[in-house]
Write a protein that holds these residues in place. Structure first.
Motif, PDB file in Angstrom:
ATOM      1  N   MET A   1       0.847  -1.170   0.000  1.00  0.00           N
ATOM      2  CA  MET A   1       0.000   0.000   0.000  1.00  0.00           C
ATOM      3  C   MET A   1       0.901   1.245   0.000  1.00  0.00           C
ATOM      4  SD  MET A   1      -3.104   0.949   2.703  1.00  0.00           S
ATOM      5  CE  MET A   1      -3.346  -0.728   3.148  1.00  0.00           C
ATOM      6  N   ASP A   2       0.603   2.194  -0.845  1.00  0.00           N
ATOM      7  CA  ASP A   2       1.441   3.394  -0.920  1.00  0.00           C
ATOM      8  C   ASP A   2       1.073   4.381   0.193  1.00  0.00           C
ATOM      9  OD1 ASP A   2      -0.955   4.394  -1.875  1.00  0.00           O
ATOM     10  OD2 ASP A   2      -0.112   5.303  -3.659  1.00  0.00           O
ATOM     11  N   LEU A   3       1.959   5.319   0.422  1.00  0.00           N
ATOM     12  CA  LEU A   3       1.816   6.265   1.526  1.00  0.00           C
ATOM     13  C   LEU A   3       0.512   7.053   1.439  1.00  0.00           C
ATOM     14  CD1 LEU A   3       3.086   7.539   4.043  1.00  0.00           C
ATOM     15  CD2 LEU A   3       4.192   9.194   2.529  1.00  0.00           C
ATOM     16  N   GLU A   4       0.177   7.525   0.260  1.00  0.00           N
ATOM     17  CA  GLU A   4      -1.033   8.330   0.102  1.00  0.00           C
ATOM     18  C   GLU A   4      -2.283   7.541   0.480  1.00  0.00           C
ATOM     19  OE1 GLU A   4       1.419   8.098  -2.167  1.00  0.00           O
ATOM     20  OE2 GLU A   4       2.207  10.142  -2.099  1.00  0.00           O
ATOM     21  N   HIS A   5      -2.317   6.280   0.068  1.00  0.00           N
ATOM     22  CA  HIS A   5      -3.466   5.425   0.389  1.00  0.00           C
ATOM     23  C   HIS A   5      -3.537   5.185   1.898  1.00  0.00           C
ATOM     24  CE1 HIS A   5      -6.589   2.464  -0.312  1.00  0.00           C
ATOM     25  NE2 HIS A   5      -5.950   1.658   0.501  1.00  0.00           N
ATOM     26  N   MET A   6      -2.385   4.932   2.518  1.00  0.00           N
ATOM     27  CA  MET A   6      -2.360   4.716   3.966  1.00  0.00           C
ATOM     28  C   MET A   6      -2.837   5.955   4.717  1.00  0.00           C
ATOM     29  SD  MET A   6       0.991   2.362   4.712  1.00  0.00           S
ATOM     30  CE  MET A   6       2.164   3.293   3.733  1.00  0.00           C
ATOM     31  N   LEU A   7      -2.432   7.140   4.255  1.00  0.00           N
ATOM     32  CA  LEU A   7      -2.858   8.375   4.908  1.00  0.00           C
ATOM     33  C   LEU A   7      -4.368   8.582   4.781  1.00  0.00           C
ATOM     34  CD1 LEU A   7       0.081  10.752   3.937  1.00  0.00           C
ATOM     35  CD2 LEU A   7      -0.435   9.815   6.202  1.00  0.00           C
ATOM     36  N   LYS A   8      -4.927   8.235   3.628  1.00  0.00           N
ATOM     37  CA  LYS A   8      -6.384   8.340   3.448  1.00  0.00           C
ATOM     38  C   LYS A   8      -7.109   7.373   4.386  1.00  0.00           C
ATOM     39  CE  LYS A   8      -6.396  10.091  -1.241  1.00  0.00           C
ATOM     40  NZ  LYS A   8      -6.667   9.847  -2.648  1.00  0.00           N
ATOM     41  N   GLU A   9      -6.567   6.160   4.511  1.00  0.00           N
ATOM     42  CA  GLU A   9      -7.166   5.179   5.414  1.00  0.00           C
ATOM     43  C   GLU A   9      -7.075   5.655   6.861  1.00  0.00           C
ATOM     44  OE1 GLU A   9      -8.911   2.308   4.803  1.00  0.00           O
ATOM     45  OE2 GLU A   9      -8.846   3.083   2.759  1.00  0.00           O
ATOM     46  N   LEU A  10      -5.963   6.271   7.201  1.00  0.00           N
ATOM     47  CA  LEU A  10      -5.789   6.804   8.551  1.00  0.00           C
ATOM     48  C   LEU A  10      -6.802   7.924   8.821  1.00  0.00           C
ATOM     49  CD1 LEU A  10      -4.148   6.601  11.128  1.00  0.00           C
ATOM     50  CD2 LEU A  10      -2.476   8.154  10.108  1.00  0.00           C
ATOM     51  N   GLU A  11      -7.026   8.752   7.834  1.00  0.00           N
ATOM     52  CA  GLU A  11      -8.034   9.815   7.952  1.00  0.00           C
ATOM     53  C   GLU A  11      -9.426   9.235   8.192  1.00  0.00           C
ATOM     54  OE1 GLU A  11      -8.816  13.228   5.115  1.00  0.00           O
ATOM     55  OE2 GLU A  11      -6.632  13.008   4.925  1.00  0.00           O
ATOM     56  N   LYS A  12      -9.774   8.206   7.421  1.00  0.00           N
ATOM     57  CA  LYS A  12     -11.080   7.551   7.580  1.00  0.00           C
ATOM     58  C   LYS A  12     -11.206   6.954   8.981  1.00  0.00           C
ATOM     59  CE  LYS A  12     -11.538   6.195   2.731  1.00  0.00           C
ATOM     60  NZ  LYS A  12     -11.549   5.033   1.820  1.00  0.00           N
ATOM     61  N   THR A  13     -10.131   6.339   9.445  1.00  0.00           N
ATOM     62  CA  THR A  13     -10.143   5.731  10.772  1.00  0.00           C
ATOM     63  C   THR A  13     -10.351   6.796  11.844  1.00  0.00           C
ATOM     64  OG1 THR A  13      -8.686   3.944  10.021  1.00  0.00           O
ATOM     65  CG2 THR A  13      -8.792   4.333  12.388  1.00  0.00           C
ATOM     66  N   ALA A  14      -9.653   7.920  11.718  1.00  0.00           N
ATOM     67  CA  ALA A  14      -9.788   9.013  12.683  1.00  0.00           C
ATOM     68  C   ALA A  14     -11.220   9.566  12.685  1.00  0.00           C
ATOM     69  CB  ALA A  14      -8.786  10.116  12.362  1.00  0.00           C
ATOM     70  N   GLU A  15     -11.819   9.673  11.510  1.00  0.00           N
ATOM     71  CA  GLU A  15     -13.197  10.161  11.425  1.00  0.00           C
ATOM     72  C   GLU A  15     -14.157   9.202  12.118  1.00  0.00           C
ATOM     73  OE1 GLU A  15     -14.120  10.865   7.310  1.00  0.00           O
ATOM     74  OE2 GLU A  15     -12.643  12.488   7.152  1.00  0.00           O
TER      75      GLU A  15
END
Length: 69
Positions: free
Chosen positions: A1-15
């Motif tokens: 998984m690339d960094l950008e995808h991981m950051l988006k997933e992290l954002e979703k998790t935080a939400e």
């Protein structure tokens, strides 16, 4: 998984974690997932930094060689 995808997933998790109706078990699972994503992001960044340092070292060597000629 690339960094950008991981950051988006992290954002979703935080939400999701902001949901006041979230059951505790689900919140703990999401928190664990988030920590795993952060760890993966940090590993990805460290790997990229290492690659950049190698390339920079090669460039410095080339420049030093050019100055010696």
């Amino acid at each position: 998984m690339d960094l950008e995808h991981m950051l988006k997933e992290l954002e979703k998790t935080a939400e999701k974690l902001q949901d006041k109706e979230l059951p505790l078990d689900e919140a703990v699972r999401l928190y664990e997932d988030g920590v795993g994503l952060i760890r993966a992001c940090m590993d990805n960044l460290a790997e990229s930094k290492g690659k950049i340092e190698v390339i920079r070292g090669e460039l410095d060597a080339m420049l030093a060689q050019d100055k010696g000629e």
